[in-house]
Design a protein around this motif. Structure first.
Motif, PDB file in Angstrom:
ATOM      1  N   LEU A  20       5.858 130.537  67.684  1.00 23.53           N
ATOM      2  CA  LEU A  20       5.287 129.222  67.390  1.00 23.53           C
ATOM      3  C   LEU A  20       6.077 128.114  68.081  1.00 23.53           C
ATOM      4  O   LEU A  20       5.500 127.115  68.545  1.00 23.53           O
ATOM      5  CB  LEU A  20       5.278 128.985  65.879  1.00 23.53           C
ATOM      6  N   LEU A  21       7.393 128.301  68.161  1.00 24.70           N
ATOM      7  CA  LEU A  21       8.226 127.314  68.845  1.00 24.70           C
ATOM      8  C   LEU A  21       7.882 127.246  70.332  1.00 24.70           C
ATOM      9  O   LEU A  21       7.786 126.167  70.922  1.00 24.70           O
ATOM     10  CB  LEU A  21       9.697 127.667  68.653  1.00 24.70           C
ATOM     11  N   VAL A  22       7.680 128.408  70.936  1.00 23.78           N
ATOM     12  CA  VAL A  22       7.301 128.445  72.352  1.00 23.78           C
ATOM     13  C   VAL A  22       5.941 127.787  72.559  1.00 23.78           C
ATOM     14  O   VAL A  22       5.754 126.991  73.492  1.00 23.78           O
ATOM     15  CB  VAL A  22       7.281 129.901  72.863  1.00 23.78           C
ATOM     16  N   LEU A  26       4.847 124.488  74.786  1.00 23.08           N
ATOM     17  CA  LEU A  26       3.772 124.513  75.776  1.00 23.08           C
ATOM     18  C   LEU A  26       2.758 123.397  75.514  1.00 23.08           C
ATOM     19  O   LEU A  26       2.194 122.817  76.453  1.00 23.08           O
ATOM     20  CB  LEU A  26       3.085 125.876  75.764  1.00 23.08           C
ATOM     21  N   VAL A  27       2.532 123.086  74.235  1.00 28.49           N
ATOM     22  CA  VAL A  27       1.648 121.967  73.896  1.00 28.49           C
ATOM     23  C   VAL A  27       2.265 120.653  74.376  1.00 28.49           C
ATOM     24  O   VAL A  27       1.575 119.773  74.921  1.00 28.49           O
ATOM     25  CB  VAL A  27       1.390 121.927  72.376  1.00 28.49           C
ATOM     26  N   VAL A  28       3.578 120.513  74.186  1.00 19.60           N
ATOM     27  CA  VAL A  28       4.269 119.317  74.682  1.00 19.60           C
ATOM     28  C   VAL A  28       4.104 119.198  76.189  1.00 19.60           C
ATOM     29  O   VAL A  28       3.854 118.108  76.728  1.00 19.60           O
ATOM     30  CB  VAL A  28       5.766 119.375  74.306  1.00 19.60           C
ATOM     31  N   ALA A  29       4.230 120.341  76.889  1.00 17.35           N
ATOM     32  CA  ALA A  29       4.066 120.320  78.343  1.00 17.35           C
ATOM     33  C   ALA A  29       2.641 119.945  78.740  1.00 17.35           C
ATOM     34  O   ALA A  29       2.429 119.239  79.730  1.00 17.35           O
ATOM     35  CB  ALA A  29       4.431 121.680  78.926  1.00 17.35           C
ATOM     36  N   ALA A  30       1.667 120.423  77.966  1.00 19.60           N
ATOM     37  CA  ALA A  30       0.269 120.140  78.286  1.00 19.60           C
ATOM     38  C   ALA A  30      -0.032 118.643  78.199  1.00 19.60           C
ATOM     39  O   ALA A  30      -0.833 118.113  78.976  1.00 19.60           O
ATOM     40  CB  ALA A  30      -0.651 120.915  77.341  1.00 19.60           C
ATOM     41  N   SER A 226      12.900 125.954  80.482  1.00 16.16           N
ATOM     42  CA  SER A 226      13.434 125.026  79.481  1.00 16.16           C
ATOM     43  C   SER A 226      13.701 123.655  80.099  1.00 16.16           C
ATOM     44  O   SER A 226      13.492 122.621  79.459  1.00 16.16           O
ATOM     45  CB  SER A 226      14.717 125.593  78.865  1.00 16.16           C
ATOM     46  N   SER A 227      14.136 123.637  81.366  1.00 16.08           N
ATOM     47  CA  SER A 227      14.368 122.370  82.055  1.00 16.08           C
ATOM     48  C   SER A 227      13.066 121.616  82.284  1.00 16.08           C
ATOM     49  O   SER A 227      12.978 120.403  82.038  1.00 16.08           O
ATOM     50  CB  SER A 227      15.061 122.618  83.395  1.00 16.08           C
ATOM     51  N   VAL A 228      12.053 122.334  82.762  1.00 15.19           N
ATOM     52  CA  VAL A 228      10.769 121.695  83.063  1.00 15.19           C
ATOM     53  C   VAL A 228      10.100 121.184  81.787  1.00 15.19           C
ATOM     54  O   VAL A 228       9.537 120.078  81.766  1.00 15.19           O
ATOM     55  CB  VAL A 228       9.858 122.690  83.807  1.00 15.19           C
ATOM     56  N   LEU A 229      10.171 121.955  80.719  1.00 15.37           N
ATOM     57  CA  LEU A 229       9.573 121.511  79.462  1.00 15.37           C
ATOM     58  C   LEU A 229      10.312 120.300  78.907  1.00 15.37           C
ATOM     59  O   LEU A 229       9.692 119.379  78.358  1.00 15.37           O
ATOM     60  CB  LEU A 229       9.588 122.653  78.456  1.00 15.37           C
ATOM     61  N   GLY A 235       9.269 112.741  79.990  1.00 10.70           N
ATOM     62  CA  GLY A 235       8.252 111.948  80.666  1.00 10.70           C
ATOM     63  C   GLY A 235       7.228 111.377  79.700  1.00 10.70           C
ATOM     64  O   GLY A 235       6.784 110.230  79.856  1.00 10.70           O
ATOM     65  N   TRP A 236       6.847 112.178  78.718  1.00  7.92           N
ATOM     66  CA  TRP A 236       5.898 111.722  77.704  1.00  7.92           C
ATOM     67  C   TRP A 236       6.475 110.535  76.924  1.00  7.92           C
ATOM     68  O   TRP A 236       5.813 109.504  76.737  1.00  7.92           O
ATOM     69  CB  TRP A 236       5.569 112.881  76.763  1.00  7.92           C
TER      70      TRP A 236
END
Length: 407
Positions: A20-22, A26-30, A226-229, A235-236
């Protein structure tokens, strides 16, 4: 009875929580990834973003504005002909061109006149008679805006060039477009996409280094992820604050944000991974190894991040607007890097387990007491340093403190 075998399986609830954490990241990245991509549209790269209002040049600019008739930025269309241009002969054609130019389409049905501060009228002949300059005033407030994917400055330059070539090229006149508005367009073109290129280069370099360090094709991907996320999350947050006018962002601060988050997140991840690998040689359970890893790394990594954040927030005292905003923007980046390294990366390590280190999978050391201190047996330089520090810890930390104070 034989002694019970230590548990090696990760509890189901832990795996579910990690998954769920992952998914949450991924939702944050989206949502954060697209926001990061649109930060360039919120940039303020003019002089007011870099100078304090009390600076002498800022005061001079404000005083000079009182002598200006409008808010236009000059764009000059220059017609040149070595055989000479007689303004009287070409006056009618030039006037017709200037009258029709505002009706020329920039893009998406937007006429040129919508971005002009005033209708073009004048022509200025050169003293030698070989050229004529046609000044155009582009609205300064719209110069940095975009129509579609292109900036108004770029569209104005290209449209003026194309229109002038269409009208005068057949007469043998050379057409050139210059002036402050053209400088802005060329400057934006030169630096267009530089943030993305800088990020890609940084990720490639970091990936190559991680592959050399870990000798694994999978672990570097987890660290970079982890860096990209973390960058997407930063950025958000920056986009939301900048769009509400709470922060001003420039091309400089956006570029620094990308490199800072990637560097900090990778640095923190190196500590987590190194400790996790070490703990896997001490305990058979991946979950127990991660619990020990997290307890052993969260405090020093958080302290390191807090120190960096405190230093960055000192930039709030700067007189320069761009530097002043760089402080909280960079601090948000460090927070995001910290969260990525201490949440997403451990979740991936728990889910994949020892296999993520393939082909150099750490094995449980035989007959090892979990609570016993681990002797450093390395034969290299750093093994000797570690043994020295372990034997004389007090002398080392007191001496290091004195050196820092003297420095």
């Amino acid at each position: 009875m034989s002694p019970s075998k230590p548990a090696t399986l990760t509890p189901t609830w832990v795996r579910v929580a990690a998954a769920l954490l992952v998914v949450g990241w991924l939702v944050v990245a989206a949502f954060g990834g697209p926001k990061l991509g649109t930060l360039s549209g919120l940039q303020e790269n003019d002089s007011t973003a870099f100078l304090d209002a009390s600076a002498e040049s800022s005061v001079a600019r404000d005083e000079a504005a009182a002598f200006s008739d409008g808010d236009g930025i000059p764009l000059f269309i220059v017609l040149a002909n070595p055989d000479g241009i007689d303004p009287a002969t070409h006056f009618a054609g030039i006037q017709e061109f200037l009258a029709d130019l505002p009706e020329r389409e920039l893009a998406d049905g937007v006429p040129f006149g919508d971005v002009l501060a005033a209708d073009p009228e004048a022509l200025i002949p050169a003293e030698d008679g070989d050229a004529v300059m046609l000044p155009i005033q582009v609205d300064a407030d719209q110069l940095g805006d975009k129509i579609g994917e292109a900036s108004v400055s770029r569209l104005a330059v290209d449209t003026a060039q194309a229109a002038a070539e269409e009208a005068f090229a057949d007469d043998g006149h050379g057409v050139h477009v210059t002036g402050p508005a053209a400088y802005v367009a060329d400057f934006a073109k030169a630096f267009a996409g530089i943030d993305g290129l800088l990020l890609i280069v940084a990720l490639v370099v970091v990936f190559a280094i991680l592959v050399l360090v870990y000798r694994s094709p999978f672990l570097p991907l987890a660290v970079l992820m982890s860096s990209v996320l973390g960058l997407a999350a930063a950025g958000w947050a920056v986009h939301e604050l900048a769009s509400r006018g709470l922060l001003s962002i420039s091309g400089q601060s956006q570029g620094i944000l990308s490199i800072l988050v990637v560097g900090a997140a990778t640095d923190y991840a190196l500590l987590v991974v190194a400790r996790f690998r070490e703990e896997l040689t001490r305990v058979p359970s991946t979950w127990d190894a991660m619990k020990r890893t997290w307890r052993g790394t969260v405090e020093p990594i958080s302290a390191s991040a807090a120190t960096v954040i405190a230093g960055l927030l000192c930039l709030l005292l700067s007189d320069l607007g761009s530097t002043r905003s760089l402080g909280p923007i960079s601090a948000l980046g460090i927070v995001a890097a910290l969260l990525g390294a201490l949440t997403f990366l451990p979740a991936i390590l728990v889910l994949v387990g020892r296999r993520i280190f393939w082909p150099r999978i750490p094995q449980l050391a035989p007959e090892q007491d979990d609570d016993a201190p681990v002797d450093v047996t390395g034969t290299g330089l750093w093994g000797a340093v570690a043994r020295f520090v372990g034997r004389r810890a007090r002398i080392v930390w007191v001496g290091a403190t004195l050196l820092l104070v003297l420095a």
